[in-house]
Design a protein around this motif. Structure first.
Motif, PDB file in Angstrom:
ATOM      1  N   SER A   1      39.958  36.412  41.214  1.00 44.20           N
ATOM      2  CA  SER A   1      38.672  35.782  41.493  1.00 44.20           C
ATOM      3  C   SER A   1      37.640  36.810  41.937  1.00 44.20           C
ATOM      4  N   LEU A   2      38.099  37.790  42.714  1.00 46.56           N
ATOM      5  CA  LEU A   2      37.203  38.839  43.189  1.00 46.56           C
ATOM      6  C   LEU A   2      36.657  39.636  42.014  1.00 46.56           C
ATOM      7  N   ASN A   3      37.528  39.981  41.072  1.00 46.78           N
ATOM      8  CA  ASN A   3      37.101  40.763  39.911  1.00 46.78           C
ATOM      9  C   ASN A   3      36.189  39.975  38.980  1.00 46.78           C
ATOM     10  N   ALA A   4      36.373  38.633  38.981  1.00 41.98           N
ATOM     11  CA  ALA A   4      35.591  37.792  38.071  1.00 41.98           C
ATOM     12  C   ALA A   4      34.339  37.225  38.722  1.00 41.98           C
ATOM     13  N   GLY A   5      34.121  37.530  39.993  1.00 43.51           N
ATOM     14  CA  GLY A   5      32.967  36.988  40.687  1.00 43.51           C
ATOM     15  C   GLY A   5      33.106  35.515  41.027  1.00 43.51           C
ATOM     16  N   ASN A   6      34.355  34.998  41.027  1.00 43.11           N
ATOM     17  CA  ASN A   6      34.626  33.605  41.372  1.00 43.11           C
ATOM     18  C   ASN A   6      34.356  33.398  42.869  1.00 43.11           C
TER      19      ASN A   6
ATOM     20  N   GLY B   1      36.581  34.666  45.587  1.00 44.72           N
ATOM     21  CA  GLY B   1      36.614  36.078  45.936  1.00 44.72           C
ATOM     22  C   GLY B   1      36.341  36.319  47.404  1.00 44.72           C
TER      23      GLY B   1
ATOM     24  N   HIS C   1      29.696  31.156  50.089  1.00 42.81           N
ATOM     25  CA  HIS C   1      29.990  32.490  50.633  1.00 42.81           C
ATOM     26  C   HIS C   1      31.102  32.477  51.678  1.00 42.81           C
TER      27      HIS C   1
END
Length: 227
Positions: A152-157, A160, A95
């Motif tokens: 990454s944010l859009n893919a939940g990486n 993000g 996180h």
């Protein structure tokens, strides 16, 4: 038929012994496979094979690892023809936009050993301080690091989490200052990602998996074709 001379008779046993020794030495040069992965000469996983200056590690589960001066990274691929291998960058702390190897300062190779970071790497520095705006790196709004963070944010990486840390930069590795080091620190950039032969025009979902490519110099003892 010619009769061998006395000198030849005396030398013949020694020649046989030398040939036998040479054959055993050559057969022992290349290390055994590590799991399903071949370990090409001069890479060495044990004292009795390879070249000790090219040491890597094979663990009990058949996985290969590369030791830097300050950390250990999993080896994801080896290409004996190009004399290159790739290692996996440290993961993010949960996180956060901070890579786990921040406690050891990032990746630091031993410059006295025959490995260096290649110029095929695109490095993204993430979660940087404003001081990086004064660096020669690309910290502008069109830097590839922003595309990576947004993708990454859009893919939940996990990357993000870096969307909350707006300053990031990108550069091509392999110069004199980055041939042996990818640095992370609280007073500079706290995270990084590396990509080999990255085509920045592609959508982030089509980027290769993060990896840092290293190359090794030829060993002086290396036989033809890897022997």
């Amino acid at each position: 038929m010619a009769v061998p001379s006395d000198s030849f008779r005396r030398l013949f046993p020694a020649l046989l012994l030398l040939l036998a020794f040479s054959g055993n030495a050559l057969s022992a040069r290349q290390c055994a496979d590590c799991g399903s992965t071949s370990v090409p000469y001069p890479l060495s996983t044990a004292p009795d094979c390879g070249d000790p200056r090219y040491k890597i590690r094979c663990n009990s589960t058949g996985n290969l690892f590369f030791d830097t001066l300050n950390n250990t990274y999993a080896i994801s691929s080896i290409d004996p023809d190009s004399k290159r291998l790739t290692i996996e960058p440290a993961p993010f702390l949960p996180h956060t936009c901070v890579t786990e190897d921040i406690s050891t300062g990032g990746i630091l190779l031993n410059s006295s050993l025959p490995f260096n970071i290649t110029g095929s790497n695109t490095i993204l520095y993430l979660n940087c301080t404003d001081a990086l705006f004064n660096s020669p790196l690309n910290c502008s709004s069109d830097s590839a690091c922003h595309a990576y963070i947004n993708g990454s944010l859009n893919a939940g990486n996990p990357a993000g989490a870096c969307s909350k840390e707006p300053v990031c930069c990108s550069f091509k590795a392999g110069g004199s200052t980055t041939a042996h080091r990818i640095r992370v620190r609280t007073s500079g950039c706290r995270a990084y990602r590396a990509f080999v032969n990255l085509n920045e025009s592609l959508p982030v979902g089509q980027w290769p998996a993060p990896a840092l490519e290293l190359e090794w110099a030829s060993s002086a003892a290396e036989p033809p074709n890897g022997g």
